[in-house]
Design a protein around this motif. Structure first.
Motif, PDB file in Angstrom:
ATOM      1  N   GLY A   3       0.826  -1.190   0.000  1.00 21.44           N
ATOM      2  CA  GLY A   3       0.000   0.000   0.000  1.00 21.44           C
ATOM      3  C   GLY A   3       0.862   1.242   0.000  1.00 21.44           C
ATOM      4  O   GLY A   3       2.062   1.183   0.285  1.00 21.44           O
ATOM      5  N   THR A   6       1.534   7.312   3.167  1.00 23.93           N
ATOM      6  CA  THR A   6       0.864   8.605   3.215  1.00 23.93           C
ATOM      7  C   THR A   6       1.417   9.432   4.356  1.00 23.93           C
ATOM      8  O   THR A   6       1.474   8.971   5.497  1.00 23.93           O
ATOM      9  CB  THR A   6      -0.656   8.429   3.401  1.00 23.93           C
ATOM     10  OG1 THR A   6      -1.176   7.640   2.327  1.00 23.93           O
ATOM     11  CG2 THR A   6      -1.365   9.778   3.406  1.00 23.93           C
ATOM     12  N   ASP A  33       1.808   9.918  -0.948  1.00 26.48           N
ATOM     13  CA  ASP A  33       0.617  10.753  -0.871  1.00 26.48           C
ATOM     14  C   ASP A  33       0.719  11.641   0.366  1.00 26.48           C
ATOM     15  O   ASP A  33       1.491  11.347   1.287  1.00 26.48           O
ATOM     16  CB  ASP A  33      -0.634   9.863  -0.792  1.00 26.48           C
ATOM     17  CG  ASP A  33      -1.914  10.614  -1.130  1.00 26.48           C
ATOM     18  OD1 ASP A  33      -1.830  11.778  -1.571  1.00 26.48           O
ATOM     19  OD2 ASP A  33      -2.998  10.044  -0.928  1.00 26.48           O
ATOM     20  N   HIS A  87      -9.322   8.783   6.736  1.00 22.73           N
ATOM     21  CA  HIS A  87      -9.661   8.908   5.324  1.00 22.73           C
ATOM     22  C   HIS A  87      -8.469   8.662   4.393  1.00 22.73           C
ATOM     23  O   HIS A  87      -8.602   8.766   3.182  1.00 22.73           O
ATOM     24  CB  HIS A  87     -10.247  10.290   5.040  1.00 22.73           C
ATOM     25  CG  HIS A  87     -11.607  10.494   5.634  1.00 22.73           C
ATOM     26  ND1 HIS A  87     -11.799  10.996   6.905  1.00 22.73           N
ATOM     27  CD2 HIS A  87     -12.847  10.225   5.145  1.00 22.73           C
ATOM     28  CE1 HIS A  87     -13.094  11.047   7.171  1.00 22.73           C
ATOM     29  NE2 HIS A  87     -13.751  10.585   6.130  1.00 22.73           N
ATOM     30  N   ALA A  88      -7.299   8.334   4.972  1.00 28.32           N
ATOM     31  CA  ALA A  88      -6.116   8.083   4.153  1.00 28.32           C
ATOM     32  C   ALA A  88      -6.227   6.731   3.453  1.00 28.32           C
ATOM     33  O   ALA A  88      -6.912   5.816   3.942  1.00 28.32           O
ATOM     34  CB  ALA A  88      -4.871   8.110   5.027  1.00 28.32           C
ATOM     35  N   PRO A  89      -5.546   6.575   2.321  1.00 29.40           N
ATOM     36  CA  PRO A  89      -5.532   5.266   1.653  1.00 29.40           C
ATOM     37  C   PRO A  89      -4.950   4.202   2.570  1.00 29.40           C
ATOM     38  O   PRO A  89      -4.140   4.503   3.460  1.00 29.40           O
ATOM     39  CB  PRO A  89      -4.625   5.499   0.437  1.00 29.40           C
ATOM     40  CG  PRO A  89      -4.614   6.978   0.227  1.00 29.40           C
ATOM     41  CD  PRO A  89      -4.768   7.587   1.595  1.00 29.40           C
ATOM     42  N   TYR A  90      -5.353   2.956   2.376  1.00 28.88           N
ATOM     43  CA  TYR A  90      -4.854   1.871   3.206  1.00 28.88           C
ATOM     44  C   TYR A  90      -3.387   1.625   2.859  1.00 28.88           C
ATOM     45  O   TYR A  90      -3.038   1.249   1.738  1.00 28.88           O
ATOM     46  CB  TYR A  90      -5.651   0.592   2.993  1.00 28.88           C
ATOM     47  CG  TYR A  90      -5.259  -0.523   3.941  1.00 28.88           C
ATOM     48  CD1 TYR A  90      -5.689  -0.502   5.262  1.00 28.88           C
ATOM     49  CD2 TYR A  90      -4.440  -1.558   3.519  1.00 28.88           C
ATOM     50  CE1 TYR A  90      -5.321  -1.507   6.152  1.00 28.88           C
ATOM     51  CE2 TYR A  90      -4.067  -2.574   4.398  1.00 28.88           C
ATOM     52  CZ  TYR A  90      -4.515  -2.541   5.708  1.00 28.88           C
ATOM     53  OH  TYR A  90      -4.144  -3.525   6.584  1.00 28.88           O
TER      54      TYR A  90
END
Length: 288
Positions: A3, A6, A33, A87-90
């Motif tokens: 993944g 972030t 990210d 709310h961050a990507p996994y």
């Protein structure tokens, strides 16, 4: 765990040049990210807010996910950070304030491997950066942070008696306490503690600390514990006793020349003692 990595951060009204350097540092480190909350108190000008949003878009690849204003209550930072994490990507979460520049000696990929092999969390220690004379000069991108603040030492730990520990990299499921100081129920591997270069001690920091003490003392800003206020006051008391500068000549803090891209020779020995032996200055924890 696969993944993206972030960067999760709550950013205050810092100078745009610092935020630019911060974005570029973490993009170079390997952040895929950015999930940023920008908190600009009411006294922040519209022009400064717009500048910071532009920096984030141009240098971090996207604008802030959350815009906040109003008083800087102590709990606000944690609330905003947790909203971003939810709310961050996994994937992996890097955690840092705008004045914190992490150095991963083996690269971010090695740090991720350490976290994967362990319990999902990696720790750091604040390496406070100071000007050679202990003052708080302005800096410019042309000169750079390293040259403007060439000394490094454990000021937060020894002088402020604050918690110098930082959670720097986590699995999304790991809870993180206020200030990113601890992950309750998790112990980072002591032998892999990284330096977090702390460029807090720049021009304007003394006025910022006096404002912080005043607002927390009067209740304009709500505090969870007295830690932030009392640590700021310790630094102000030190400045009052040393003609407005930090005493960088004593043995207590142990300032030495350091750079962002190199691990100090003394790091592992001194930091292991901090990680294993740190405790709050009173019987109750002041640092959350």
């Amino acid at each position: 765990m696969k993944g993206p990595v972030t960067m999760i951060a709550v950013i205050g009204p810092v100078e745009p040049a610092l935020l630019t350097a911060w974005c570029e540092h973490y993009r170079g480190l390997g952040a895929d990210d950015f999930a940023i909350a920008l908190h600009a108190p009411d006294e922040t000008s519209k022009d400064r807010r717009a500048e910071l949003v532009t920096v984030l878009r141009e240098h971090c690849g996207k604008g802030p996910l959350v815009l906040a204003d109003g008083p800087w209550h102590e709990q606000l930072n944690s609330d905003l950070r947790d909203r971003l994490r939810a709310h961050a990507p996994y994937g992996w979460h890097l955690l840092a304030d705008a004045d914190e520049f992490q150095h991963h000696p083996g690269g971010l990929s090695m740090s991720i491997a350490t976290v994967e092999a362990g319990n999902g969390v990696l720790g750091g220690i604040l390496l406070d950066r100071l000007a050679a004379d202990g003052g708080f000069p302005r800096w410019s991108p042309e000169v750079g942070l390293d040259q403007t603040y060439p000394l490094g030492g454990l000021l937060t730990h020894h002088l402020l008696r604050g918690d110098p520990r930082k959670i720097v990299l986590t699995h999304p499921s790991v809870p993180v306490a206020s200030g990113n100081h601890r992950a309750p129920g998790y112990r980072p591997p002591a032998g892999s503690t990284i330096p977090v270069h702390h460029f807090k001690w720049r021009h304007g920091v003394e006025a910022e600390l006096r404002t912080r003490v005043r607002h927390f003392t009067t209740g304009t800003w709500r505090e969870t514990t007295p830690a932030v206020r009392t640590e700021a006051q310790r630094l102000l008391d030190h400045l009052d006793a040393h003609l407005g500068r930090v005493d960088v000549t004593g043995d207590t803090v142990g300032f030495t020349p350091v750079t962002l891209d190199r691990l100090p020779s003394w790091w592992r020995a001194r930091v292991l003692d901090v990680v294993q032996g740190w405790s709050p200055p009173h019987s109750h924890s002041e640092t959350g």
